[in-house]
Design a protein around this motif. Structure first.
Motif, PDB file in Angstrom:
ATOM      1  N   VAL A 312       5.261  16.453  33.183  1.00 16.65           N
ATOM      2  CA  VAL A 312       5.858  15.368  32.409  1.00 16.65           C
ATOM      3  C   VAL A 312       5.638  15.659  30.927  1.00 16.65           C
ATOM      4  N   ARG A 313       6.686  15.477  30.124  1.00 14.67           N
ATOM      5  CA  ARG A 313       6.569  15.659  28.668  1.00 14.67           C
ATOM      6  C   ARG A 313       6.368  14.289  28.024  1.00 14.67           C
ATOM      7  N   LEU A 314       5.277  14.126  27.239  1.00 18.78           N
ATOM      8  CA  LEU A 314       4.947  12.833  26.646  1.00 18.78           C
ATOM      9  C   LEU A 314       4.622  12.981  25.169  1.00 18.78           C
ATOM     10  N   ASP A 315       4.857  11.891  24.418  1.00 22.17           N
ATOM     11  CA  ASP A 315       4.353  11.793  23.052  1.00 22.17           C
ATOM     12  C   ASP A 315       2.880  11.405  23.163  1.00 22.17           C
ATOM     13  N   PRO A 316       1.936  12.272  22.788  1.00 24.19           N
ATOM     14  CA  PRO A 316       0.517  12.004  23.050  1.00 24.19           C
ATOM     15  C   PRO A 316      -0.058  10.862  22.228  1.00 24.19           C
ATOM     16  N   SER A 317       0.511  10.589  21.058  1.00 29.10           N
ATOM     17  CA  SER A 317      -0.066   9.558  20.194  1.00 29.10           C
ATOM     18  C   SER A 317      -0.036   8.194  20.857  1.00 29.10           C
ATOM     19  N   TYR A 318       1.010   7.915  21.618  1.00 28.67           N
ATOM     20  CA  TYR A 318       1.106   6.637  22.309  1.00 28.67           C
ATOM     21  C   TYR A 318       0.021   6.515  23.372  1.00 28.67           C
ATOM     22  N   LEU A 319      -0.155   7.566  24.157  1.00 31.43           N
ATOM     23  CA  LEU A 319      -1.120   7.513  25.242  1.00 31.43           C
ATOM     24  C   LEU A 319      -2.551   7.414  24.710  1.00 31.43           C
ATOM     25  N   VAL A 320      -2.834   8.086  23.608  1.00 28.77           N
ATOM     26  CA  VAL A 320      -4.164   7.990  23.004  1.00 28.77           C
ATOM     27  C   VAL A 320      -4.441   6.563  22.546  1.00 28.77           C
ATOM     28  N   ARG A 321      -3.438   5.915  21.948  1.00 28.46           N
ATOM     29  CA  ARG A 321      -3.613   4.531  21.524  1.00 28.46           C
ATOM     30  C   ARG A 321      -3.864   3.622  22.718  1.00 28.46           C
ATOM     31  N   CYS A 322      -3.169   3.872  23.808  1.00 23.49           N
ATOM     32  CA  CYS A 322      -3.381   3.081  25.015  1.00 23.49           C
ATOM     33  C   CYS A 322      -4.792   3.268  25.542  1.00 23.49           C
ATOM     34  N   LEU A 323      -5.266   4.498  25.620  1.00 24.56           N
ATOM     35  CA  LEU A 323      -6.587   4.768  26.178  1.00 24.56           C
ATOM     36  C   LEU A 323      -7.690   4.130  25.331  1.00 24.56           C
ATOM     37  N   ALA A 324      -7.440   3.943  24.046  1.00 23.95           N
ATOM     38  CA  ALA A 324      -8.411   3.265  23.190  1.00 23.95           C
ATOM     39  C   ALA A 324      -8.543   1.788  23.534  1.00 23.95           C
ATOM     40  N   LEU A 325      -7.554   1.229  24.243  1.00 23.35           N
ATOM     41  CA  LEU A 325      -7.593  -0.176  24.649  1.00 23.35           C
ATOM     42  C   LEU A 325      -8.354  -0.379  25.951  1.00 23.35           C
ATOM     43  N   CYS A 326      -8.742   0.706  26.617  1.00 21.39           N
ATOM     44  CA  CYS A 326      -9.416   0.616  27.919  1.00 21.39           C
ATOM     45  C   CYS A 326     -10.891   0.292  27.719  1.00 21.39           C
ATOM     46  N   ASP A 327     -11.306  -0.892  28.139  1.00 23.87           N
ATOM     47  CA  ASP A 327     -12.723  -1.253  28.080  1.00 23.87           C
ATOM     48  C   ASP A 327     -13.465  -0.827  29.338  1.00 23.87           C
ATOM     49  N   SER A 328     -12.745  -0.590  30.418  1.00 18.18           N
ATOM     50  CA  SER A 328     -13.358  -0.181  31.675  1.00 18.18           C
ATOM     51  C   SER A 328     -13.725   1.305  31.619  1.00 18.18           C
ATOM     52  N   PRO A 329     -14.781   1.709  32.339  1.00 25.84           N
ATOM     53  CA  PRO A 329     -15.160   3.130  32.367  1.00 25.84           C
ATOM     54  C   PRO A 329     -14.173   3.987  33.147  1.00 25.84           C
ATOM     55  N   SER A 330     -13.289   3.341  33.907  1.00 27.23           N
ATOM     56  CA  SER A 330     -12.317   4.084  34.701  1.00 27.23           C
ATOM     57  C   SER A 330     -10.960   3.415  34.589  1.00 27.23           C
ATOM     58  N   ALA A 331      -9.906   4.233  34.678  1.00 25.08           N
ATOM     59  CA  ALA A 331      -8.539   3.730  34.683  1.00 25.08           C
ATOM     60  C   ALA A 331      -7.758   4.494  35.732  1.00 25.08           C
TER      61      ALA A 331
END
Length: 360
Positions: A312-331
Protein backbone atom coordinates in the motif's frame (compact mmCIF):
# COMPACT_ATOMS: atom_id res chain seq x y z
CA UNK A 1 -20.28 49.48 37.97
CA UNK A 2 -18.17 48.94 41.05
CA UNK A 3 -17.14 45.48 42.20
CA UNK A 4 -14.34 43.75 44.09
CA UNK A 5 -12.93 40.36 43.12
CA UNK A 6 -10.36 37.89 44.29
CA UNK A 7 -7.43 38.41 41.91
CA UNK A 8 -6.97 34.70 41.26
CA UNK A 9 -10.67 34.18 40.43
CA UNK A 10 -10.77 37.14 38.05
CA UNK A 11 -7.42 36.17 36.49
CA UNK A 12 -8.69 32.64 35.81
CA UNK A 13 -11.95 33.95 34.34
CA UNK A 14 -10.22 36.51 32.10
CA UNK A 15 -7.81 33.82 30.96
CA UNK A 16 -10.57 31.34 30.08
CA UNK A 17 -12.74 33.74 28.05
CA UNK A 18 -9.67 35.30 26.46
CA UNK A 19 -9.09 32.15 24.44
CA UNK A 20 -11.44 33.52 21.79
CA UNK A 21 -10.17 37.14 21.79
CA UNK A 22 -7.65 38.14 19.13
CA UNK A 23 -6.10 41.44 18.09
CA UNK A 24 -7.22 40.93 14.48
CA UNK A 25 -10.89 41.82 15.03
CA UNK A 26 -12.62 45.17 15.42
CA UNK A 27 -12.29 47.18 18.63
CA UNK A 28 -15.28 45.92 20.60
CA UNK A 29 -14.42 42.28 19.90
CA UNK A 30 -10.96 42.80 21.38
CA UNK A 31 -12.66 43.44 24.68
CA UNK A 32 -14.25 41.48 27.49
CA UNK A 33 -17.53 42.51 29.07
CA UNK A 34 -17.98 42.47 32.82
CA UNK A 35 -21.63 42.58 33.86
CA UNK A 36 -22.47 42.92 37.56
CA UNK A 37 -26.10 42.36 38.54
CA UNK A 38 -27.56 39.53 40.60
CA UNK A 39 -24.37 37.69 39.60
CA UNK A 40 -21.14 38.74 37.93
CA UNK A 41 -20.43 37.46 34.42
CA UNK A 42 -17.45 37.86 32.13
CA UNK A 43 -17.95 37.38 28.39
CA UNK A 44 -16.06 37.55 25.09
CA UNK A 45 -16.80 36.81 21.44
CA UNK A 46 -15.29 36.88 17.97
CA UNK A 47 -18.77 36.96 16.37
CA UNK A 48 -18.65 33.21 15.53
CA UNK A 49 -17.86 31.81 18.97
CA UNK A 50 -19.03 33.37 22.24
CA UNK A 51 -18.23 32.51 25.83
CA UNK A 52 -19.53 33.68 29.20
CA UNK A 53 -18.35 32.71 32.67
CA UNK A 54 -19.97 33.57 35.98
CA UNK A 55 -17.80 34.31 38.99
CA UNK A 56 -18.15 35.55 42.53
CA UNK A 57 -17.62 39.20 43.35
CA UNK A 58 -18.61 41.83 45.88
CA UNK A 59 -20.94 44.15 44.00
CA UNK A 60 -21.13 47.71 45.33
CA UNK A 61 -22.82 49.19 42.26
CA UNK A 62 -24.39 47.11 39.46
CA UNK A 63 -23.55 47.85 35.85
CA UNK A 64 -21.60 46.78 32.77
CA UNK A 65 -18.21 47.66 31.41
CA UNK A 66 -16.28 46.79 28.25
CA UNK A 67 -12.50 46.65 28.71
CA UNK A 68 -9.65 45.70 26.39
CA UNK A 69 -8.76 42.11 27.22
CA UNK A 70 -5.00 42.39 26.79
CA UNK A 71 -4.69 45.32 29.24
CA UNK A 72 -6.89 43.76 31.90
CA UNK A 73 -5.06 40.44 31.56
CA UNK A 74 -1.69 42.21 31.90
CA UNK A 75 -2.79 43.93 35.11
CA UNK A 76 -4.05 40.69 36.61
CA UNK A 77 -0.86 38.91 35.61
CA UNK A 78 1.41 41.42 37.36
CA UNK A 79 -0.40 42.57 40.52
CA UNK A 80 0.52 40.85 43.78
CA UNK A 81 -2.47 41.70 45.98
CA UNK A 82 -5.20 39.18 46.76
CA UNK A 83 -8.13 41.42 45.77
CA UNK A 84 -8.86 43.92 43.04
CA UNK A 85 -11.56 46.59 42.76
CA UNK A 86 -12.92 47.89 39.44
CA UNK A 87 -14.88 51.14 39.61
CA UNK A 88 -16.19 52.48 36.29
CA UNK A 89 -17.15 56.15 36.05
CA UNK A 90 -17.70 58.22 32.87
CA UNK A 91 -15.92 55.85 30.52
CA UNK A 92 -12.92 55.25 32.79
CA UNK A 93 -12.23 52.07 34.76
CA UNK A 94 -10.46 52.89 38.02
CA UNK A 95 -8.64 49.73 39.07
CA UNK A 96 -7.09 49.30 42.51
CA UNK A 97 -5.08 46.25 43.56
CA UNK A 98 -3.14 46.81 46.78
CA UNK A 99 -0.64 49.62 46.19
CA UNK A 100 -1.19 49.53 42.41
CA UNK A 101 -3.72 51.79 40.75
CA UNK A 102 -4.67 52.01 37.07
CA UNK A 103 -7.03 53.97 34.85
CA UNK A 104 -8.19 52.31 31.65
CA UNK A 105 -10.39 53.69 28.89
CA UNK A 106 -13.58 51.65 28.49
CA UNK A 107 -15.96 51.24 25.57
CA UNK A 108 -19.73 51.37 25.31
CA UNK A 109 -21.03 47.87 26.21
CA UNK A 110 -24.43 48.42 24.58
CA UNK A 111 -23.21 47.32 21.15
CA UNK A 112 -21.54 44.15 22.43
CA UNK A 113 -23.27 40.91 21.32
CA UNK A 114 -25.53 39.25 23.91
CA UNK A 115 -23.87 36.65 26.13
CA UNK A 116 -24.89 33.03 25.46
CA UNK A 117 -27.43 31.41 27.78
CA UNK A 118 -27.83 27.66 28.25
CA UNK A 119 -31.54 27.21 28.97
CA UNK A 120 -32.35 24.05 26.96
CA UNK A 121 -34.48 21.27 28.45
CA UNK A 122 -33.22 18.69 25.94
CA UNK A 123 -29.48 18.14 25.74
CA UNK A 124 -26.68 15.59 25.99
CA UNK A 125 -24.06 15.27 28.74
CA UNK A 126 -20.56 13.99 28.00
CA UNK A 127 -18.03 13.12 30.73
CA UNK A 128 -15.04 15.45 31.00
CA UNK A 129 -12.53 12.68 30.24
CA UNK A 130 -14.39 11.71 27.07
CA UNK A 131 -14.65 15.30 25.88
CA UNK A 132 -10.90 15.73 26.51
CA UNK A 133 -10.32 12.77 24.19
CA UNK A 134 -12.58 14.36 21.55
CA UNK A 135 -10.61 17.61 21.76
CA UNK A 136 -7.22 15.91 21.55
CA UNK A 137 -8.11 13.67 18.64
CA UNK A 138 -10.39 15.88 16.57
CA UNK A 139 -8.40 19.09 16.41
CA UNK A 140 -6.56 17.31 13.62
CA UNK A 141 -6.97 19.61 10.63
CA UNK A 142 -7.07 22.97 12.41
CA UNK A 143 -5.12 24.87 9.75
CA UNK A 144 -7.88 24.97 7.12
CA UNK A 145 -9.35 28.48 6.68
CA UNK A 146 -12.57 27.58 4.85
CA UNK A 147 -15.90 27.80 6.67
CA UNK A 148 -17.35 24.80 4.84
CA UNK A 149 -18.60 21.88 6.92
CA UNK A 150 -15.87 19.58 5.61
CA UNK A 151 -13.32 21.66 7.54
CA UNK A 152 -15.01 21.29 10.92
CA UNK A 153 -15.68 18.66 13.56
CA UNK A 154 -19.03 16.91 13.25
CA UNK A 155 -20.85 16.09 16.48
CA UNK A 156 -23.03 13.21 15.30
CA UNK A 157 -25.55 12.41 18.05
CA UNK A 158 -27.86 9.43 18.09
CA UNK A 159 -29.49 8.16 21.26
CA UNK A 160 -26.92 7.98 24.04
CA UNK A 161 -23.96 8.02 21.67
CA UNK A 162 -21.81 10.79 20.23
CA UNK A 163 -19.48 10.22 17.30
CA UNK A 164 -17.09 13.16 16.92
CA UNK A 165 -15.71 13.12 13.37
CA UNK A 166 -13.17 15.16 11.44
CA UNK A 167 -11.88 14.52 7.95
CA UNK A 168 -10.31 15.78 4.78
CA UNK A 169 -10.00 14.06 1.41
CA UNK A 170 -7.32 11.62 2.59
CA UNK A 171 -7.96 10.66 6.21
CA UNK A 172 -10.79 10.50 8.74
CA UNK A 173 -10.85 10.41 12.55
CA UNK A 174 -13.83 9.12 14.53
CA UNK A 175 -14.02 9.36 18.33
CA UNK A 176 -17.09 7.54 19.72
CA UNK A 177 -18.17 8.22 23.29
CA UNK A 178 -21.18 7.88 25.56
CA UNK A 179 -23.49 10.88 25.75
CA UNK A 180 -26.32 10.79 28.30
CA UNK A 181 -29.51 12.18 26.79
CA UNK A 182 -31.76 14.48 28.82
CA UNK A 183 -35.29 15.08 27.57
CA UNK A 184 -36.12 14.23 23.97
CA UNK A 185 -33.27 14.78 21.50
CA UNK A 186 -33.61 13.89 17.84
CA UNK A 187 -30.61 12.44 15.97
CA UNK A 188 -28.59 15.41 14.77
CA UNK A 189 -25.27 16.38 13.22
CA UNK A 190 -23.84 19.77 14.12
CA UNK A 191 -20.46 20.84 12.71
CA UNK A 192 -18.23 22.77 15.08
CA UNK A 193 -15.44 25.21 14.25
CA UNK A 194 -11.99 23.88 15.24
CA UNK A 195 -11.33 27.04 17.26
CA UNK A 196 -14.48 26.37 19.28
CA UNK A 197 -13.29 22.86 20.13
CA UNK A 198 -9.90 24.27 21.15
CA UNK A 199 -11.66 26.75 23.43
CA UNK A 200 -13.63 23.92 25.03
CA UNK A 201 -10.40 22.02 25.61
CA UNK A 202 -8.79 25.01 27.31
CA UNK A 203 -11.44 25.18 30.05
CA UNK A 204 -12.07 21.48 30.67
CA UNK A 205 -11.20 20.07 34.07
CA UNK A 206 -11.07 16.48 35.27
CA UNK A 207 -14.46 16.39 36.94
CA UNK A 208 -16.98 18.77 35.33
CA UNK A 209 -19.13 17.14 32.61
CA UNK A 210 -20.09 18.98 29.43
CA UNK A 211 -23.75 19.64 28.58
CA UNK A 212 -24.39 20.05 24.84
CA UNK A 213 -27.46 21.44 23.08
CA UNK A 214 -27.46 21.40 19.27
CA UNK A 215 -29.54 22.99 16.57
CA UNK A 216 -28.86 22.78 12.81
CA UNK A 217 -27.23 26.22 12.98
CA UNK A 218 -25.44 26.36 16.32
CA UNK A 219 -24.20 24.50 19.36
CA UNK A 220 -24.26 25.57 23.00
CA UNK A 221 -22.12 23.93 25.65
CA UNK A 222 -22.20 24.31 29.43
CA UNK A 223 -19.15 23.42 31.50
CA UNK A 224 -19.80 24.27 35.14
CA UNK A 225 -20.04 28.07 35.36
CA UNK A 226 -19.11 28.59 31.70
CA UNK A 227 -21.33 28.64 28.61
CA UNK A 228 -19.99 28.56 25.04
CA UNK A 229 -22.04 29.22 21.91
CA UNK A 230 -20.68 28.48 18.43
CA UNK A 231 -22.11 28.79 14.95
CA UNK A 232 -22.26 25.63 12.89
CA UNK A 233 -20.23 25.49 9.71
CA UNK A 234 -21.99 25.79 6.37
CA UNK A 235 -22.95 22.92 4.10
CA UNK A 236 -23.30 19.18 4.54
CA UNK A 237 -20.73 17.10 6.38
CA UNK A 238 -19.62 14.03 4.39
CA UNK A 239 -21.59 10.83 5.08
CA UNK A 240 -18.67 9.33 6.93
CA UNK A 241 -20.31 5.97 7.68
CA UNK A 242 -20.33 5.20 3.96
CA UNK A 243 -16.54 5.33 3.75
CA UNK A 244 -15.64 3.98 7.18
CA UNK A 245 -15.01 0.21 6.85
CA UNK A 246 -16.40 -1.84 9.73
CA UNK A 247 -14.89 -5.11 8.50
CA UNK A 248 -11.26 -5.58 7.50
CA UNK A 249 -9.76 -8.50 5.55
CA UNK A 250 -6.63 -8.51 7.71
CA UNK A 251 -5.99 -7.03 11.15
CA UNK A 252 -3.01 -7.28 13.50
CA UNK A 253 -1.59 -5.54 16.56
CA UNK A 254 1.14 -2.90 16.42
CA UNK A 255 2.88 -0.76 19.05
CA UNK A 256 2.07 2.83 18.00
CA UNK A 257 5.39 4.31 19.16
CA UNK A 258 7.40 1.62 17.35
CA UNK A 259 5.44 1.99 14.11
CA UNK A 260 5.74 5.78 14.28
CA UNK A 261 9.51 5.55 14.77
CA UNK A 262 9.83 3.17 11.82
CA UNK A 263 7.81 5.49 9.58
CA UNK A 264 9.88 8.52 10.61
CA UNK A 265 13.05 6.69 9.63
CA UNK A 266 11.65 5.99 6.17
CA UNK A 267 10.50 9.62 5.86
CA UNK A 268 14.12 10.82 5.93
CA UNK A 269 14.45 10.09 2.22
CA UNK A 270 11.17 11.68 1.16
CA UNK A 271 10.72 15.12 -0.35
CA UNK A 272 7.87 17.46 -1.26
CA UNK A 273 7.85 16.04 -4.77
CA UNK A 274 8.14 12.42 -3.59
CA UNK A 275 6.64 12.22 -0.12
CA UNK A 276 4.81 8.89 -0.23
CA UNK A 277 6.12 5.63 1.21
CA UNK A 278 5.54 2.08 0.03
CA UNK A 279 4.22 -0.07 2.91
CA UNK A 280 4.89 -3.72 2.05
CA UNK A 281 3.26 -6.24 4.37
CA UNK A 282 4.49 -9.79 3.99
CA UNK A 283 6.51 -12.62 5.48
CA UNK A 284 5.86 -11.56 9.06
CA UNK A 285 7.31 -8.10 8.60
CA UNK A 286 6.47 -4.61 7.39
CA UNK A 287 8.97 -3.07 5.00
CA UNK A 288 8.86 0.67 4.38
CA UNK A 289 10.58 1.91 1.25
CA UNK A 290 10.99 5.50 0.07
CA UNK A 291 13.16 7.36 -2.39
CA UNK A 292 13.70 10.86 -3.74
CA UNK A 293 15.88 11.68 -6.73
CA UNK A 294 17.75 14.51 -5.02
CA UNK A 295 18.06 12.82 -1.60
CA UNK A 296 18.46 9.05 -1.78
CA UNK A 297 16.48 6.00 -0.71
CA UNK A 298 15.72 3.95 2.38
CA UNK A 299 14.32 0.58 3.41
CA UNK A 300 13.24 0.02 7.02
CA UNK A 301 11.70 -3.13 8.52
CA UNK A 302 9.73 -4.05 11.62
CA UNK A 303 8.19 -7.41 12.63
CA UNK A 304 4.39 -7.85 12.43
CA UNK A 305 2.01 -10.76 12.96
CA UNK A 306 0.77 -10.86 9.38
CA UNK A 307 1.64 -13.67 6.99
CA UNK A 308 -0.20 -12.39 3.92
CA UNK A 309 1.19 -10.24 1.14
CA UNK A 310 0.12 -6.66 0.34
CA UNK A 311 1.66 -3.37 -0.71
CA UNK A 312 0.00 0.00 0.00
CA UNK A 313 1.30 3.48 -0.88
CA UNK A 314 0.58 6.05 1.87
CA UNK A 315 1.38 9.64 2.80
CA UNK A 316 3.37 8.94 6.01
CA UNK A 317 2.77 12.32 7.65
CA UNK A 318 -0.91 11.55 8.16
CA UNK A 319 -0.27 8.17 9.74
CA UNK A 320 2.39 9.59 12.07
CA UNK A 321 -0.07 12.23 13.27
CA UNK A 322 -2.65 9.53 13.90
CA UNK A 323 -0.22 7.35 15.87
CA UNK A 324 0.56 10.33 18.11
CA UNK A 325 -3.11 10.29 19.16
CA UNK A 326 -2.85 6.69 20.45
CA UNK A 327 -2.84 6.64 24.25
CA UNK A 328 -3.04 2.84 24.38
CA UNK A 329 0.19 0.78 24.31
CA UNK A 330 -1.27 -1.24 21.44
CA UNK A 331 -3.33 -0.49 18.35
CA UNK A 332 -4.91 -2.62 15.64
CA UNK A 333 -3.89 -2.00 12.04
CA UNK A 334 -6.43 -3.18 9.49
CA UNK A 335 -6.08 -3.82 5.74
CA UNK A 336 -8.51 -4.73 2.96
CA UNK A 337 -6.62 -4.34 -0.33
CA UNK A 338 -4.12 -1.88 -1.87
CA UNK A 339 -6.91 0.48 -3.01
CA UNK A 340 -9.00 0.54 0.20
CA UNK A 341 -8.56 2.56 3.40
CA UNK A 342 -6.02 1.51 6.01
CA UNK A 343 -7.62 1.51 9.46
CA UNK A 344 -6.15 2.13 12.93
CA UNK A 345 -8.22 1.43 16.06
CA UNK A 346 -7.48 1.41 19.79
CA UNK A 347 -9.27 0.03 22.84
CA UNK A 348 -9.85 3.55 24.17
CA UNK A 349 -11.97 4.70 21.25
CA UNK A 350 -9.73 6.02 18.46
CA UNK A 351 -11.04 5.16 14.97
CA UNK A 352 -8.91 6.31 12.05
CA UNK A 353 -8.80 5.57 8.34
CA UNK A 354 -6.42 6.79 5.65
CA UNK A 355 -6.88 6.48 1.93
CA UNK A 356 -3.92 5.10 -0.06
CA UNK A 357 -2.18 7.33 -2.58
CA UNK A 358 -2.64 6.63 -6.24
CA UNK A 359 0.30 5.12 -8.10
CA UNK A 360 1.48 7.44 -10.87
Amino acid sequence: MRATFAVKALRDAVGSVGGIVTSKVKDTLRCVKIAAGSVVSLSATDSEVSIVRTLSGEIARPGEVLMEHSKLAAILREVTSESITIDCVDGIAHIAAGFAKFKLQTKDPSGFPPSPVFDADSYWTVAASLMASVVKRCVFYDDKPSRMATNGIAFDFEGNMLNAVTTDSRALVVVPCEAKMHGTCDPLISVLLPKALKLIGSILDDATPVDIHCTPNSMKLRIGDTVISAQSLEGMFPKWRRVYPEQMSHEFAVVPSVLASTIKQAMITTSEESKTIMFHFGGGKLTLASSAADIGESSVEMPITFDGEMTVRLDPSYLVRCLALCDSPSAMLGLIDPDSPVRVTTDDGLRYIQMPCSVE
